[in-house]
Design an enzyme around this catalytic site. Structure first.
Site, PDB file in Angstrom:
ATOM      1  N   GLU A  90      -9.337  -9.529   3.739  1.00 44.72           N
ATOM      2  CA  GLU A  90      -9.575  -8.189   3.327  1.00 44.72           C
ATOM      3  C   GLU A  90     -10.853  -8.079   2.623  1.00 44.72           C
ATOM      4  O   GLU A  90     -11.394  -9.039   1.584  1.00 44.72           O
ATOM      5  CB  GLU A  90      -8.371  -7.837   2.406  1.00 44.72           C
ATOM      6  CG  GLU A  90      -8.720  -6.289   1.972  1.00 44.72           C
ATOM      7  CD  GLU A  90      -7.510  -5.435   1.471  1.00 44.72           C
ATOM      8  OE1 GLU A  90      -6.376  -6.147   1.418  1.00 44.72           O
ATOM      9  OE2 GLU A  90      -7.733  -4.279   0.841  1.00 44.72           O
TER      10      GLU A  90
ATOM     11  N   SER B  74       1.018  -1.246   0.062  1.00 43.45           N
ATOM     12  CA  SER B  74      -0.041   0.113  -0.005  1.00 43.45           C
ATOM     13  C   SER B  74       0.840   1.138  -0.017  1.00 43.45           C
ATOM     14  O   SER B  74       0.605   2.463  -0.306  1.00 43.45           O
ATOM     15  CB  SER B  74      -0.860  -0.039   1.294  1.00 43.45           C
ATOM     16  OG  SER B  74      -0.178  -0.194   2.483  1.00 43.45           O
TER      17      SER B  74
ATOM     18  N   ASP C  56       5.387  -6.988   2.849  1.00 45.82           N
ATOM     19  CA  ASP C  56       4.760  -7.350   1.469  1.00 45.82           C
ATOM     20  C   ASP C  56       5.626  -7.656   0.442  1.00 45.82           C
ATOM     21  O   ASP C  56       6.728  -7.325   0.079  1.00 45.82           O
ATOM     22  CB  ASP C  56       3.692  -6.228   0.972  1.00 45.82           C
ATOM     23  CG  ASP C  56       2.422  -6.595   1.314  1.00 45.82           C
ATOM     24  OD1 ASP C  56       1.868  -7.815   1.560  1.00 45.82           O
ATOM     25  OD2 ASP C  56       1.420  -5.649   1.209  1.00 45.82           O
TER      26      ASP C  56
HETATM   27  O1  KIV Z   1      -0.454  -3.382   1.537  1.00 48.22           O
HETATM   28  C1  KIV Z   1      -1.417  -3.276   2.623  1.00 48.22           C
HETATM   29  O2  KIV Z   1      -1.090  -2.415   3.174  1.00 48.22           O
HETATM   30  C2  KIV Z   1      -2.066  -4.324   3.020  1.00 48.22           C
HETATM   31  C3  KIV Z   1      -2.994  -4.178   4.155  1.00 48.22           C
HETATM   32  C4  KIV Z   1      -3.940  -3.339   3.671  1.00 48.22           C
HETATM   33  C5  KIV Z   1      -3.257  -5.536   4.640  1.00 48.22           C
HETATM   34  O3  KIV Z   1      -2.047  -5.218   2.367  1.00 48.22           O
END
Ligand code: KIV
Length: 291
Positions: free
Chosen positions: A193, A56, A94
């Site tokens: 999500e 994100s 991530d």
């Molecule tokens: O990238 C992110 O911030 C996420 C969250 C919203 C779970 O995957």
């Protein structure tokens, strides 16, 4: 059984997070995203159990319209900054789009880079059954994995937008099967999500690892929010589930407007924020604060 006697400043570990399944009597896990040292330090001080350096960051930090262009190097860069600001929370990173989808081998290599260069303690990847082999291979390499099912932002174009997932019996059954496949492959927790609360509750009951919801109701074993939503720093549209616990964006705008006005009027800097001509008049503390 959950043990609540953990020291406040000791690092939260994967076994401790596994033990936070609510059915074991533990309090829900609180996860927040962060992308830099200052924010990580505040979130850690606020007591979050997990910090996610989410892709994100493409939208929150870089101003993109989706997460797809984010790179592994960018996640590593932000991960190192977040790790420096975090004393207690478990830090997960991530895996960006196309850094694991190609093959399980590519997934292990990318997860290894996040572990070594990004200073992460686990990695997160999007996807269900189709990515079980990827999760298995990463966990076999000794890298803990956070799963992510439901709305998968990296598939935004295939999904036709950021839309609620799992509505209807067939879609719900597919999500449950996806979550179980990821659990069987070794994921130690799973982000859910944008899923109706009853479906998230079914998934939570079906798996023995904690589920962390975002727009998935309160039956999950934990919750995650994007830090700028939580703090009210984001401008414009925020999703329905993103409760703003403060309005720091408005405070920031007001503070900057005040600063601009004081600079223009000459009120800032005043004597209290200026050095005295005779250096010896400064206390050691104030001198130490500035080089
Ligand atoms: O990238 C992110 O911030 C996420 C969250 C919203 C779970 O995957």
């Amino acid at each position: 059984m959950y043990n609540s006697t953990n020291s406040a400043m000791r690092k939260v570990t994967v076994p401790e997070l596994l033990a936070r399944k609510r059915s074991l009597g533990a309090p829900p896990i609180a996860m927040v995203t962060a992308y830099d040292f200052t924010m990580a330090r505040l979130i850690d001080e606020g007591g979050a159990d997990m910090i996610l350096v989410g892709d994100s960051l493409g939208m929150v930090v870089q101003g993109l319209s989706n997460t797809i262009p984010v790179t592994l190097d960018e996640i590593c860069y932000h991960g190192r900054a977040v790790a420096r600001g975090t004393a207690r929370a478990h830090v997960t990173g991530d895996m960006p789009f196309m850094t694991y989808q190609v093959s399980p081998t590519q997934a292990v290599e990318s997860a290894g880079k996040l572990f070594k260069d990004g200073a992460f303690e686990s990695v997160k990847l999007e996807g269900g059954e189709a990515f079980a082999e990827h999760v298995l291979r990463i966990t076999r390499a000794g890298i803990p994995v956070v799963g992510h099912v439901g709305l998968l932002p990296q598939s935004v174009h295939a999904l036709g937008g950021f839309k609620v997932q799992g509505r209807g019996d067939d879609a719900a059954a597919r999500l449950i099967a996806d979550a179980k496949a990821i659990e069987d492959a070794g994921a130690f927790c799973i982000v859910l999500e944008a899923i109706p609360p009853d479906v998230a509750a079914q998934i939570t009951a079906a798996v023995s690892v904690p589920t962390i919801g975002i727009g998935a109701g309160n039956a999950c074993d934990g919750q995650v929010l994007v830090c700028t939503d939580l703090l009210g720093l984001s401008r414009g549209h925020t999703p329905k589930f993103a409760k703003r616990f403060a309005e720091l964006g408005d405070s920031a705008v007001a503070a900057v407007a005040d600063y601009v006005q004081q600079v223009r009027s000459g009120a800032f800097p005043d004597a209290a924020h200026s050095y005295k001509p005779n250096h010896s008049e400064e206390t050691p503390d104030s001198a130490a604060l500035r080089h």
